[in-house]
Design a protein around this motif. Structure first.
Motif, short mmCIF file in Angstrom:
data_model
loop_
_atom_site.label_atom_id
_atom_site.label_comp_id
_atom_site.label_asym_id
_atom_site.label_seq_id
_atom_site.Cartn_x
_atom_site.Cartn_y
_atom_site.Cartn_z
N ILE A 10 37.63 32.28 41.20
CA ILE A 10 37.56 31.32 40.09
C ILE A 10 38.23 31.89 38.84
O ILE A 10 38.95 31.17 38.12
N GLU A 11 38.04 33.17 38.59
CA GLU A 11 38.68 33.80 37.44
C GLU A 11 40.20 33.73 37.56
O GLU A 11 40.91 33.43 36.58
N GLU A 12 40.70 33.96 38.77
CA GLU A 12 42.14 33.90 39.00
C GLU A 12 42.68 32.49 38.80
O GLU A 12 43.74 32.28 38.20
N ILE A 13 41.95 31.51 39.29
CA ILE A 13 42.38 30.11 39.15
C ILE A 13 42.39 29.68 37.69
O ILE A 13 43.34 29.06 37.20
N VAL A 14 41.31 30.00 36.98
CA VAL A 14 41.21 29.65 35.55
C VAL A 14 42.36 30.27 34.76
O VAL A 14 43.00 29.61 33.93
N LYS A 15 42.64 31.53 35.04
CA LYS A 15 43.70 32.24 34.33
C LYS A 15 45.07 31.65 34.66
O LYS A 15 45.92 31.46 33.78
N ALA A 16 45.30 31.34 35.95
CA ALA A 16 46.60 30.82 36.38
C ALA A 16 46.89 29.44 35.80
O ALA A 16 48.05 29.09 35.57
N ARG A 17 45.86 28.64 35.56
CA ARG A 17 46.06 27.28 35.08
C ARG A 17 46.14 27.18 33.56
O ARG A 17 46.40 26.10 33.03
N LYS A 18 45.93 28.26 32.86
CA LYS A 18 45.98 28.23 31.40
C LYS A 18 47.35 27.78 30.90
O LYS A 18 47.46 27.03 29.92
N ALA A 19 48.40 28.23 31.56
CA ALA A 19 49.76 27.88 31.13
C ALA A 19 50.04 26.38 31.27
O ALA A 19 50.91 25.84 30.59
N ASP A 20 49.30 25.72 32.14
CA ASP A 20 49.48 24.29 32.36
C ASP A 20 48.49 23.43 31.56
O ASP A 20 48.38 22.23 31.80
N GLY A 21 47.75 24.08 30.67
CA GLY A 21 46.78 23.34 29.87
C GLY A 21 45.34 23.54 30.32
O GLY A 21 44.43 22.94 29.76
N GLY A 22 45.14 24.36 31.34
CA GLY A 22 43.79 24.70 31.80
C GLY A 22 43.23 23.72 32.81
O GLY A 22 43.77 22.62 33.02
#
Length: 329
Positions: A10-22
């Protein structure tokens, strides 16, 4: 349950999606009993999430009529024991739309091939399966981790401690209900209709008991009636000859369950069966989080105690199917 791996995922997913607006929404997608197993996660998200949108879909509906918001800001969590075709189609669609996907599974299949992440759970049907290892437990845990990462869910640590004691509560409840289930089964072995009443955090367990245990496995017609809706129509069917099985939950919606029970006792107490979360020991879990564990206690008790008792009383093997796996459908 591999908690560290779930947290890291979940931490990896949250971090990866930040660039797309979260992450903006999470979708829970499955079919049949697996769909019912996501009710605790959705119930938790409905009550605790302040900003993350959460919706639960049956697989085919999600595939045929997907939400317009499905995209790169979405997390789609899917569950299937062995890769139900509709669930695999839903996963493929989610990937095409740019969503991140997580599979919960027992046997590897196309679902685990398609999804970005996957976690193996253990079948509710096996006696050795711990209550915290079931699909519903994984779903709820994922929901809690999401809100911890995104919204700093205040009772997270308390909830995680509760997962550790859940199996002891379940085993004690199993032993307590064995003789009760045998009596209930003998009384109802010749019935063709059994209503299941449940509401709030217990509704998913009631739904699975109806469609999977009573209908699929014992061929008994079984409407699932929400206790909050009972007095808005269904109670007109109350009759001394109609068997009703009611789940009394622990938590904020308990008064709705108790209102239904009071009505039934007033008009007919001849064929009512009550299964109360408090009697099963759910009060051993802190009241600040206990309501979210209703399903995780009720569902395995219904599947592994009450279903089995009824199958023995009816002499009806619960593994046998007339249509499922027998035909193309």
């Amino acid at each position: 349950m591999d908690r560290k791996r779930v947290n890291a995922c979940i931490e990896e997913i949250v971090k990866a999606r930040k660039a797309d607006g979260g992450l903006k929404q999470v979708f829970w997608v499955a079919a049949g009993g697996s769909n019912g197993g996501f009710f605790p996660a959705q119930y938790f998200m409905d009550r605790e999430s302040k900003s993350l949108r959460s919706q639960s879909f049956t697989s085919n509906e999600f595939f045929l009529a997907p939400p317009s918001s499905l995209g790169k800001n979405s997390l789609v969590i899917l569950c299937s024991m062995r890769g139900t075709a509709e669930t695999c189609d839903a996963a493929s669609l989610a990937k095409e739309r740019g969503a991140t996907t997580i599979a919960l599974y027992i046997e590897e299949s196309k679902l685990t091939e398609v999804c970005d992440y996957s976690f193996a759970y253990e079948s509710i049907s096996y006696d050795e399966t711990e209550a915290s290892e079931m699909n519903a437990s994984y779903g709820l845990f994922l929901a809690m981790v999401l809100l911890k990462k995104l919204e700093n869910y205040e009772h997270f640590d308390l909830a995680i401690e509760s997962f550790s004691v859940l199996d002891r509560v379940y085993r004690d409840a199993w032993n307590y209900t064995l003789p009760l289930a045998k009596k209930w089964a003998e009384r109802n072995k010749n019935e063709s209709v059994i209503w299941v009443l449940a509401g709030g955090p217990a509704y998913g367990a009631g739904y699975i008991f109806s469609i999977c245990n009573l209908e699929e496995m014992q061929w008994i017609s079984s409407p699932t009636v929400n206790t909050c809706e009972f007095v808005h129509g269904p109670f007109e069917c109350t009759d001394k000859n109609l068997p009703m099985f009611i789940l009394i939950s622990e938590g904020r919606t308990r008064p709705a369950d108790e209102r239904v029970l009071a009505f039934l006792k007033k008009h007919t107490d001849q064929n009512i069966y009550v299964l109360d979360a408090k009697e099963l020991g759910l009060s051993r879990i802190d009241k600040r989080v206990s309501e979210y564990f209703n399903h995780l206690l009720f569902s395995p008790i219904l599947n592994n105690v009450y279903l089995r008792a009824l199958a023995i009383a009816k002499n009806h093997d619960y593994h046998y199917r007339r249509y499922m796996w027998q035909e193309k459908y």
